[in-house]
Design a protein around this motif. Sequence first.
Motif, PDB file in Angstrom:
ATOM      1  N   ARG A   1       0.862  -1.181   0.000  1.00 33.60           N
ATOM      2  CA  ARG A   1       0.000   0.000   0.000  1.00 33.60           C
ATOM      3  C   ARG A   1       0.896   1.228   0.000  1.00 33.60           C
ATOM      4  NH1 ARG A   1      -4.931   1.986  -1.363  1.00 33.60           N
ATOM      5  NH2 ARG A   1      -5.221   3.979  -0.320  1.00 33.60           N
ATOM      6  N   VAL A   2       0.714   2.111  -0.980  1.00 35.31           N
ATOM      7  CA  VAL A   2       1.519   3.325  -1.095  1.00 35.31           C
ATOM      8  C   VAL A   2       0.617   4.515  -0.798  1.00 35.31           C
ATOM      9  CG1 VAL A   2       3.196   4.581  -2.488  1.00 35.31           C
ATOM     10  CG2 VAL A   2       2.774   2.159  -2.949  1.00 35.31           C
ATOM     11  N   GLU A   3       0.854   5.163   0.324  1.00 43.44           N
ATOM     12  CA  GLU A   3       0.015   6.267   0.762  1.00 43.44           C
ATOM     13  C   GLU A   3       0.611   7.607   0.337  1.00 43.44           C
ATOM     14  OE1 GLU A   3      -2.833   5.916   2.011  1.00 43.44           O
ATOM     15  OE2 GLU A   3      -2.925   3.943   2.959  1.00 43.44           O
ATOM     16  N   LYS A   4      -0.166   8.645   0.543  1.00 41.95           N
ATOM     17  CA  LYS A   4       0.269  10.015   0.275  1.00 41.95           C
ATOM     18  C   LYS A   4       1.616  10.291   0.945  1.00 41.95           C
ATOM     19  CE  LYS A   4      -0.973  14.783   1.470  1.00 41.95           C
ATOM     20  NZ  LYS A   4      -2.005  15.642   2.105  1.00 41.95           N
ATOM     21  N   GLY A   5       2.543  10.852   0.162  1.00 39.62           N
ATOM     22  CA  GLY A   5       3.841  11.212   0.710  1.00 39.62           C
ATOM     23  C   GLY A   5       4.863  10.099   0.690  1.00 39.62           C
ATOM     24  N   TYR A   6       4.536   8.977   0.016  1.00 37.06           N
ATOM     25  CA  TYR A   6       5.454   7.843  -0.030  1.00 37.06           C
ATOM     26  C   TYR A   6       5.738   7.430  -1.474  1.00 37.06           C
ATOM     27  CZ  TYR A   6       5.349   7.028   4.985  1.00 37.06           C
ATOM     28  OH  TYR A   6       5.494   7.167   6.344  1.00 37.06           O
ATOM     29  N   ALA A   7       6.863   6.737  -1.632  1.00 38.93           N
ATOM     30  CA  ALA A   7       7.237   6.146  -2.910  1.00 38.93           C
ATOM     31  C   ALA A   7       7.424   4.650  -2.720  1.00 38.93           C
ATOM     32  CB  ALA A   7       8.529   6.770  -3.442  1.00 38.93           C
ATOM     33  N   SER A   8       7.262   3.910  -3.800  1.00 36.56           N
ATOM     34  CA  SER A   8       7.404   2.461  -3.768  1.00 36.56           C
ATOM     35  C   SER A   8       8.170   2.009  -5.002  1.00 36.56           C
ATOM     36  CB  SER A   8       6.022   1.793  -3.747  1.00 36.56           C
ATOM     37  OG  SER A   8       6.115   0.407  -4.022  1.00 36.56           O
TER      38      SER A   8
ATOM     39  N   GLU B   1      -5.904 -10.158  12.760  1.00 37.27           N
ATOM     40  CA  GLU B   1      -6.192  -9.592  14.080  1.00 37.27           C
ATOM     41  C   GLU B   1      -6.135  -8.069  14.080  1.00 37.27           C
ATOM     42  OE1 GLU B   1      -3.629 -11.451  16.984  1.00 37.27           O
ATOM     43  OE2 GLU B   1      -3.766 -13.413  15.992  1.00 37.27           O
ATOM     44  N   PHE B   2      -6.421  -7.444  12.932  1.00 40.73           N
ATOM     45  CA  PHE B   2      -6.230  -6.000  12.829  1.00 40.73           C
ATOM     46  C   PHE B   2      -7.139  -5.209  13.763  1.00 40.73           C
ATOM     47  CE2 PHE B   2      -9.650  -6.894   9.887  1.00 40.73           C
ATOM     48  CZ  PHE B   2     -10.510  -5.818  10.049  1.00 40.73           C
ATOM     49  N   ALA B   3      -8.322  -5.759  14.096  1.00 41.48           N
ATOM     50  CA  ALA B   3      -9.235  -5.024  14.975  1.00 41.48           C
ATOM     51  C   ALA B   3      -8.670  -4.909  16.385  1.00 41.48           C
ATOM     52  CB  ALA B   3     -10.600  -5.707  15.000  1.00 41.48           C
TER      53      ALA B   3
ATOM     54  N   THR C   1       4.983   0.568   4.632  1.00 45.82           N
ATOM     55  CA  THR C   1       4.143   1.269   5.600  1.00 45.82           C
ATOM     56  C   THR C   1       4.494   0.782   6.993  1.00 45.82           C
ATOM     57  OG1 THR C   1       1.850   1.818   6.175  1.00 45.82           O
ATOM     58  CG2 THR C   1       2.283  -0.444   5.488  1.00 45.82           C
ATOM     59  N   THR C   2       4.116   1.553   7.999  1.00 44.69           N
ATOM     60  CA  THR C   2       4.354   1.121   9.368  1.00 44.69           C
ATOM     61  C   THR C   2       3.294   0.109   9.785  1.00 44.69           C
ATOM     62  OG1 THR C   2       2.977   2.853  10.343  1.00 44.69           O
ATOM     63  CG2 THR C   2       5.294   3.398   9.907  1.00 44.69           C
ATOM     64  N   ILE C   3       3.565  -0.607  10.875  1.00 41.47           N
ATOM     65  CA  ILE C   3       2.595  -1.569  11.388  1.00 41.47           C
ATOM     66  C   ILE C   3       1.310  -0.855  11.787  1.00 41.47           C
ATOM     67  CG2 ILE C   3       2.142  -3.148  13.307  1.00 41.47           C
ATOM     68  CD1 ILE C   3       5.113  -3.942  13.167  1.00 41.47           C
ATOM     69  N   PHE C   4       1.431   0.289  12.440  1.00 43.98           N
ATOM     70  CA  PHE C   4       0.243   1.042  12.845  1.00 43.98           C
ATOM     71  C   PHE C   4      -0.584   1.447  11.631  1.00 43.98           C
ATOM     72  CE2 PHE C   4      -1.845   5.133  13.476  1.00 43.98           C
ATOM     73  CZ  PHE C   4      -2.651   4.863  14.575  1.00 43.98           C
ATOM     74  N   ASP C   5       0.065   2.018  10.614  1.00 39.08           N
ATOM     75  CA  ASP C   5      -0.672   2.472   9.434  1.00 39.08           C
ATOM     76  C   ASP C   5      -1.275   1.301   8.661  1.00 39.08           C
ATOM     77  OD1 ASP C   5      -0.206   5.114   9.965  1.00 39.08           O
ATOM     78  OD2 ASP C   5       1.549   5.273   8.662  1.00 39.08           O
ATOM     79  N   PHE C   6      -0.588   0.159   8.677  1.00 42.66           N
ATOM     80  CA  PHE C   6      -1.120  -1.028   8.009  1.00 42.66           C
ATOM     81  C   PHE C   6      -2.434  -1.452   8.658  1.00 42.66           C
ATOM     82  CE2 PHE C   6      -1.579  -5.621   7.535  1.00 42.66           C
ATOM     83  CZ  PHE C   6      -1.394  -5.790   6.170  1.00 42.66           C
ATOM     84  N   CYS C   7      -2.449  -1.526   9.986  1.00 43.53           N
ATOM     85  CA  CYS C   7      -3.671  -1.921  10.697  1.00 43.53           C
ATOM     86  C   CYS C   7      -4.774  -0.882  10.513  1.00 43.53           C
ATOM     87  CB  CYS C   7      -3.371  -2.120  12.181  1.00 43.53           C
ATOM     88  SG  CYS C   7      -2.326  -3.550  12.545  1.00 43.53           S
TER      89      CYS C   7
ATOM     90  N   MET D   1      -9.993   0.877   8.210  1.00 43.17           N
ATOM     91  CA  MET D   1     -10.770   1.848   7.450  1.00 43.17           C
ATOM     92  C   MET D   1     -11.342   1.243   6.169  1.00 43.17           C
ATOM     93  SD  MET D   1     -10.885   4.641   9.215  1.00 43.17           S
ATOM     94  CE  MET D   1     -11.023   3.531  10.633  1.00 43.17           C
ATOM     95  N   ASP D   2     -10.583   0.360   5.521  1.00 43.22           N
ATOM     96  CA  ASP D   2     -11.100  -0.287   4.309  1.00 43.22           C
ATOM     97  C   ASP D   2     -12.329  -1.138   4.628  1.00 43.22           C
ATOM     98  OD1 ASP D   2      -9.177   0.878   2.757  1.00 43.22           O
ATOM     99  OD2 ASP D   2      -7.885  -0.891   2.648  1.00 43.22           O
TER     100      ASP D   2
END
Length: 333
Positions: free
Chosen positions: A102-109, A244-246, A275-281, A286-287
């Motif tokens: 997952r590539v979010e705003k402000g990141y490159a992949s 176990e993301f919840a 991505t970080t673990i926090f942002d991944f979860c 949110m999805d």
Amino acid sequence: MGDLLTSRADVRDIYSGFAGEADDGPRALRPGPAASARLPVQDGAGYWDVMRLYDYLLVCVADSSYNDHYTLPIRSPEDLVSLRFVAAGGIGLHDAGPNAVRVEKGYASVLTLPAGGDYDLHIHGRERLASLTLHLHAGHLARVMGMEPDELPRALRDIDRPGQGFHHLGMRLTHGMQAAVRDIVNASFQGSLRQRYLEAKVMEMLCLLVDSVETSEQGERLAPALRRSERDSLYEARDILIAEFAEPPTIDTLARRVGLNRTKLQRGFKEVFGTTIFDFCLARRMDLARELLAGGGLTISEIAETVGYEHATNFTAAFRRRFNSLPKDYRRG
């Protein structure tokens, strides 16, 4: 190469010359309008520009928004290196197995797509996507820059070799990269002048990428190359978080479960998945929340609880930060 964006014949013409062996001759721009197309977004607003600059380099510029979550199946008939620079919105990609980015705003992949792979590209609805994507034949990153392969930083050199399998390197956009993406998205040049402009800006972006990775390596900010066993442990950690993301385990607990130390887990997760673990979860939460809101079968409080929020107010605040929309407004839309 398969049709990444649409079944329209003009885009197939662009991709048809991109598949197969690249010409070993000197670099040359693909001539004329047959090498490019502007695709208006049918279920939303904005456009995708697709341009084949060289036989082995395809450029996609997006300034678009979709009314709903958009999923696009793509295929990689040969080893490809895909570079994505996201200034707004986000793009996700996963295969039928455990591989996902997952590539979010402000990141490159920087991502290697092995030959024969089938993938789904995901774009969130109701948010603007502004991005630059470069698709190259594996082994041609140095060539397009006029460099020898051993002149590339180690991390890029490893990714650019054919036969690497699914491999990913994620990083933050530098200020220079963000400015370059904005310039490309906002440029109004047309025809051959746009081709020349994109050629120059793509070269600028690649130089900024190489400089950023090289600086990171010199400063020892990139982790050493991961061993196969460590990479397997990171995928195991990713699978645990998906399940176990919840109510995700703490970093220390997750590290113990997959047999890595805390530092290796956090750095390796960011390197492999971008991505970080926090942002991944958070992204998983949110999805799922958006899917449940669209389904209409649960109240907002029930959805909040399902995705791991004890209080609906906290869920509403997180949803609004991510999508710039309240859950109730998203449901009405």
